[in-house]
Design an enzyme around this catalytic site. Structure first.
Site, PDB file in Angstrom:
ATOM      1  N   ARG A 103       3.086   5.739 -28.158  1.00 31.90           N
ATOM      2  CA  ARG A 103       2.190   5.368 -27.054  1.00 31.90           C
ATOM      3  C   ARG A 103       2.930   5.331 -25.715  1.00 31.90           C
ATOM      4  NH1 ARG A 103      -2.078   6.898 -26.571  1.00 31.90           N
ATOM      5  NH2 ARG A 103      -1.241   7.541 -24.615  1.00 31.90           N
ATOM      6  N   LYS A 138       1.313   5.665  -1.481  1.00 34.23           N
ATOM      7  CA  LYS A 138       0.314   5.019  -2.351  1.00 34.23           C
ATOM      8  C   LYS A 138       0.622   5.340  -3.816  1.00 34.23           C
ATOM      9  CE  LYS A 138      -3.007   5.139   1.349  1.00 34.23           C
ATOM     10  NZ  LYS A 138      -4.011   5.931   2.036  1.00 34.23           N
ATOM     11  N   LYS A 170       2.876   3.855  14.003  1.00 33.96           N
ATOM     12  CA  LYS A 170       1.418   3.792  13.902  1.00 33.96           C
ATOM     13  C   LYS A 170       0.870   2.952  15.045  1.00 33.96           C
ATOM     14  CE  LYS A 170       0.998   4.730   9.082  1.00 33.96           C
ATOM     15  NZ  LYS A 170       0.010   4.728   8.055  1.00 33.96           N
ATOM     16  N   GLU A 199       1.733   8.688  14.735  1.00 34.39           N
ATOM     17  CA  GLU A 199       0.326   8.867  14.365  1.00 34.39           C
ATOM     18  C   GLU A 199      -0.510   8.869  15.639  1.00 34.39           C
ATOM     19  OE1 GLU A 199      -1.807   6.354  11.142  1.00 34.39           O
ATOM     20  OE2 GLU A 199      -2.298   5.453  13.069  1.00 34.39           O
ATOM     21  N   ASP A 222      -4.634  11.594  12.675  1.00 36.01           N
ATOM     22  CA  ASP A 222      -5.267  10.634  11.771  1.00 36.01           C
ATOM     23  C   ASP A 222      -6.786  10.734  11.829  1.00 36.01           C
ATOM     24  OD1 ASP A 222      -5.347   8.503   9.969  1.00 36.01           O
ATOM     25  OD2 ASP A 222      -5.722   7.098  11.601  1.00 36.01           O
TER      26      ASP A 222
END
Ligand code: SF4
Length: 638
Positions: A103, A138, A170, A199, A222
């Site tokens: 597994r 992420k 940013k 950005e 963005d």
């Protein structure tokens, strides 16, 4: 690659410990109770859905960590595409250990292959452009190195690893610093060694970033709409790399790439992972991997081929699997193979290649010959990028702008195109070309009319135009999403269709730099379907026949990095042990559709023929074939 895998395994070590701890803890209660202590098993790691494999070395590390007595044999490489039913590894060892590790080992492989598979889908969706697909931060906590490695295996590029290896300014940073320029200045002062990205949310901010007194490495657009991104590309005009970010999906990524941005970051690659369906099929200890080239199947094909005798000729393109090419009466490039078949007395031509190749053979075949394919669904992604209706629409637009396309433009189609497009060229005074005849064809075409319209491969068209000394300003890339201006069309000598081969497009200038650093003095030899910057950096470029010829005639000991499909590179390695041959890419790209031909479906077609049935025949409508022949004959005459 080995260094890369070492780094991945170092990062995976603590995660493997955690995963084993949470799953097995003090022991596998069921296995210890039910499985006899001395029992051994053999298991096949089988892919249940098509996808890209990533994580086999990690899987091996899990098995070995549970029990060093487990033997793990990879049968595929990370980065390779697998089809349902394909066995990508086998394991042998004590039953208790194998089942205890199963597994955890599968969890790693399934997650990592899921990321690689999704990444490859995004990469394929932008393959008609130069845009790269980037990941983000992420990632699953603790899994960053594994997630990012999987993205690379899918053909994507990594964005920054973390907050420490790149400056990304940013809106909050900009506000705190009092503007874009001050923020960049502050960042550059403290970290002169790090790349800087800013950005921007609109064109005003973009202009401000471009005016900054410190150099920038990249600007992130963005959440901009397509039109604004297009304007941003025009304003920036290549001064700084542009990254599109925000709300990118598989449905929108192709159009975003079409705006001309350099890269597109996609959070979904690692935050919305859908595991690839892979299982461990447990067999008896002495079971064997059910290889397609089993002795039984080999004997079957041999007997069928003998029974059909001279009525049959098998053609094998250079990119076919070894188990298939072994049966080819002729091995070669698509056009040469089609011509070879017509010189034989065979009544059945079985083309082991992709659809446009079988169509070309059907166009050139004698009336008493029939052309078949082991798998008629095997297409070519490059050929599929140009449909007749789209090309006719572009032609009509050029016709209205130029006041008569018939006298202003010569159409040229690369042989990797549908029969309908070859016929289009025949009807409109155009020509077909191969990668070795492209130069002659373009020279001829420009002698007929002031411009050429070249499809479907933009790279072959651009590379050949450059060889002929045509300036890039005179080369125009057609845009399927918006009409090009009359000035642009009037100013062009070469109009290129925006198609590309997703195998050859995988070779990058970075690959050349890396291989030259690793093997000083190595000769880089690439196919002209590669990008222009790759072809211009390489030592030599040419068709597959040219590549083979160069290797065959080089002195022993020559070092080669070859930028073409991996089956051909592997075959050259096997056939020329006196030379040192490596693939130009860390993960050698192979053509998925070429690999659809297997010993199994070849046997099926031969079996039907032996039984008097013709299956999987490829035909071309008579009028289409007639005009396609006109364009092919022009190719032979120049
Ligand atoms: S390698 Fe590229 S051009 Fe050749 S068949 Fe495959 S997709 Fe088409």
């Amino acid at each position: 690659m080995t260094q890369e895998i070492d780094a991945v395994l170092r990062a995976a070590g603590p995660i493997i410990e955690l995963a084993i701890g949470e799953d097995i803890g003090p022991g596998d209660a069921t296995g210890e109770a039910v499985l006899p202590a001395g029992q051994r098993l053999h298991g096949l790691v089988m892919v249940k859905a098509a996808g890209v494999i990533a994580g086999l070395p990690v899987m091996e590390a899990v098995f070995r960590r549970i029990d060093p007595a487990i033997e793990f044999t990879p049968l595929a490489a990370d980065g390779q595409e697998a089809v349902p039913g394909e066995v990508v590894a086998e394991v042998r060892g004590p039953a208790r250990s194998l089942l205890a590790a199963e597994r955890t080992a599968l969890n790693f492989l399934q997650r990592m292959s899921g990321i690689a598979t999704l990444t490859r889908q995004y990469v394929d969706a932008v393959s008609h452009t130069q845009a790269a697909i980037l990941d983000t931060r992420k990632t699953a906590p603790g899994f960053r190195v594994l997630d990012k490695y999987s993205v690379r295996m899918g053909g994507g590029r990594n964005h920054r690893d973390g907050l420490y290896d790149m400056i990304l300014i940013k809106d909050n940073h900009i506000e705190a610093a009092g503007g874009i320029s001050p923020a960049i200045r502050l960042a550059r002062a403290l970290h002169p060694e790090l790349p800087i990205e800013v950005e921007v949310k609109n064109l005003e901010e973009l202009r401000e970033a471009l005016r900054a007194d410190q150099p920038l490495d990249r600007i992130m657009l963005d959440n901009m709409d397509m039109e604004t991104m297009r304007e941003a590309v025009a304003i920036t005009s290549g001064r700084v790399e542009l990254e599109a970010s925000g709300g990118v999906t598989l449905a929108s990524v192709g159009a975003i790439a079409g705006t001309g941005v350099d890269c597109i970051s996609v959070g979904a690659l690692t935050h919305s992972v859908r595991a690839l369906d892979v299982s461990l099929e447990i067999m008896g200890e002495d079971s064997k991997v059910p290889a397609a080239s089993s002795q039984r199947q080999v004997a079957r094909v041999r007997a069928l081929k003998e029974a059909l005798g001279r009525r049959l000729v098998i053609l094998g393109h250079h990119y076919q699997r070894d188990e298939v090419i072994a049966w080819a009466d002729f091995r070669g490039d698509s056009y040469q193979l089609a011509r070879d078949a017509t010189q034989t007395e065979a009544e059945f031509i079985v083309f082991c290649g992709v659809h446009f190749m079988a169509e070309t053979a059907a166009i050139l075949a004698r009336p008493d010959q029939r052309v078949l394919m082991p798998d008629p669904t095997a297409g070519c992604c490059l050929a599929d990028m140009a449909g007749l209706a789209d090309v006719e629409e572009a032609w009509a637009h050029m016709d209205s702008v130029l006041g008569g396309a018939e006298v202003q433009v010569t159409p040229i189609t690369y042989i990797n195109s549908a029969a309908e497009l070859k016929a289009f060229c025949g009807r409109h005074g155009g020509i077909v070309c191969t990668s070795s005849s492209a130069e002659r064809a373009i020279r001829w075409a420009l002698g007929q009319r002031p411009r050429i319209f070249f499809f479907p491969d933009q790279h072959l068209g651009r590379n050949t135009a450059r060889r002929l000394g045509i300036a890039l300003e005179e080369v125009l890339l057609w845009d399927r999403h918006r009409q090009l201006s009359s000035e642009a069309i009037l100013g062009a000598r070469v109009v290129l269709w925006p198609g590309a081969c997703n195998v050859h497009q995988r070779f990058l200038p970075e690959s050349i730099a890396a291989v030259r650093e690793r093997f000083p003095g190595i000769r880089v030899l690439v196919h002209p379907e590669c990008r222009m910057d790759v072809v211009e950096m390489a030592d030599d470029a040419g068709s597959t026949s040219h590549i083979i010829r160069q290797v065959e005639t080089a002195p022993p000991g020559t070092r080669w990095a070859i930028g073409t499909e991996s089956h051909l590179v592997q075959r050259l390695q096997a056939e020329h042990p006196e030379q040192q041959i490596v693939s130009l890419a860390g993960v050698p790209p192979f053509c998925r559709t070429m690999s659809q031909t297997t010993l199994d479906n070849l046997a099926l077609v031969l079996e039907a023929l032996a039984a008097g049935k013709v299956i999987h025949q490829v035909t071309v409508e008579a009028e289409t074939a007639r005009w396609a022949r006109v364009a092919l004959e022009r190719m032979l005459s120049v």
